[in-house]
Enzyme design. Structure first.
Site, short mmCIF file in Angstrom:
data_model
loop_
_atom_site.label_atom_id
_atom_site.label_comp_id
_atom_site.label_asym_id
_atom_site.label_seq_id
_atom_site.Cartn_x
_atom_site.Cartn_y
_atom_site.Cartn_z
N CYS A 1 0.88 -1.07 -0.01
CA CYS A 1 0.00 0.00 -0.11
C CYS A 1 0.87 1.20 -0.13
CB CYS A 1 -0.99 0.02 1.22
SG CYS A 1 -1.81 1.63 1.38
N CYS B 1 -0.65 4.15 2.04
CA CYS B 1 -0.28 4.02 3.59
C CYS B 1 1.28 4.19 4.03
CB CYS B 1 -0.66 2.59 4.11
SG CYS B 1 -2.05 1.64 3.21
N ASP B 2 2.19 3.89 3.12
CA ASP B 2 3.44 3.68 3.52
C ASP B 2 4.44 4.41 2.86
OD1 ASP B 2 2.64 1.69 5.50
OD2 ASP B 2 3.01 0.11 4.19
#
Ligand code: NDP
Length: 311
Positions: free
Chosen positions: A137, A140-141
């Site tokens: 992701c 997300c990261d």
């Protein structure tokens, strides 16, 4: 035992849309969000193709608004997951579901909208470094790799979208596509090829992720020539598609070879009466937020009609 007319499992666009329709039809739905409330769209950035948002909307905002809309009509949204189901075989039978906290529910109808989960390559070096620089992701990261060099695997819309997202944050993005062409839409392909700090490599796969505790590099292999090349990276993003979340229903509901739930004809009806499926869990073709929402609506209408026919 908690008696319910309608239990909805999953909280993506399919689940929330089913909840909006079921609540408005006085089915008093209870919705269990699952482990990732809001589903896959909470890991995406801009959603530009959902009708009604002329300026686009970011995925997490859209999911919060869908939840609020479902709650406005009385949906009982519960953060938690269903760990076990015993589905009735006969018309009018009650379907049993047990939540993670032990709550036992008996539902006349169940709408399954558990979605799908990101796939990984399965290489030992990749698995070892999950959480240590290997991620599925980018949204997300990606932030953790600000100003650094990263790589992404995949040639679909997700990979293309995430590559351009990462290119905004990172100094360089190497993109590995296993075929000689990308599966992504032409518009997304153009975005990738017009981004100067994306190094697009066709016919290229991961040979090994290098690093002990954290990702330090990547050995790539050209699958036509066998030639290998090493690059230094700190993050590796995997964007190679998804697996439907259907383990909970194994042995009880009909699935295709890839594990997607099978629905009948133009309905959301599964092989069991009173059990309906909507969204990505039953759709490997379209997989869009708007099509998921559409089938969520269909599932609620199918559940309502099923209950009406019983009375
Ligand atoms: P896709 O299944 O469309 O693409 C998967 C990609 O990963 C393909 O390029 C595939 O290669 C590659 N791949 C699969 N397995 C491996 C492997 N083991 N090693 C290397 N590469 C591999 O998945 P997406 O997640 O990209 O998209 C899913 C759906 O969601 C699509 O319908 C897409 O259009 C949609 N989507 C739409 C967006 C939007 O409209 N904004 C954004 C993101 C997704 P190959 O082609 O060789 O099989």
């Amino acid at each position: 035992m908690e008696p319910l007319k309608t239990l909805i499992i999953g909280s993506g666009p399919a689940g929330y849309t089913a909840a909006i329709y079921a609540a408005r039809a006085d089915l008093n739905p209870v919705l269990y969000t699952g482990l990732e409330p809001g589903g896959q769209l909470t890991t995406t950035t801009e959603v530009d193709n959902f009708p009604g948002y002329p300026k686009g909307v970011d995925g997490p905002t859209m999911m919060v608004e869908l939840q609020q809309q479902a709650e406005r009509f009385g949906t009982d949204v519960r953060i938690g997951f269903i760990k076990e189901v015993e589905l009735a075989q006969e018309e009018g039978g009650l379907h049993k579901a047990i939540a993670e906290d032990g709550t036992e529910l008996m539902a006349q109808t169940i709408i399954i909208s558990t979605g799908a989960t990101a796939k990984y390559l399965g290489l030992p070096s990749e698995q070892k470094l999950r959480g240590g620089g290997v991620s599925a992701c980018a949204v997300c990261d990606g932030f953790f790799y600000k100003g650094q060099e990263v790589a992404i695997v995949g040639g679909g819309d997700t990979a293309a979208e995430e590559a351009t997202y990462l290119a905004n944050i990172c100094s360089k993005v190497t993109m590995l596509v296993r075929k000689g062409e990308m599966r992504a839409s032409k518009a997304m392909q153009h975005r990738v090829t017009n981004t100067p700090n994306i190094d697009l490599k066709y016919h290229t796969e991961v040979d090994e992720v290098i690093g002990d505790q954290v990702v330090e590099g990547l050995r790539m292999v050209n699958n036509q020539t066998g030639e290998k090349e090493e690059i230094s990276i700190t993050g590796l993003f995997i964007a190679i598609g998804h697996k439907p979340n259907t383990e909970l229903f194994a042995g009880q509901l009909d699935m295709d070879d890839s594990g997607y739930l099978i629905t009948h004809g133009k309905t959301t009806q599964t092989n069991l009466p009173g059990v309906f499926a909507a969204g990505d869990v039953q759709d490997k073709e379209y997989r869009q937020a708007v099509t998921a929402a559409g089938t969520g609506c269909m599932a609620a209408l199918d559940a309502e009609r099923y209950l009406q026919a019983l009375n």
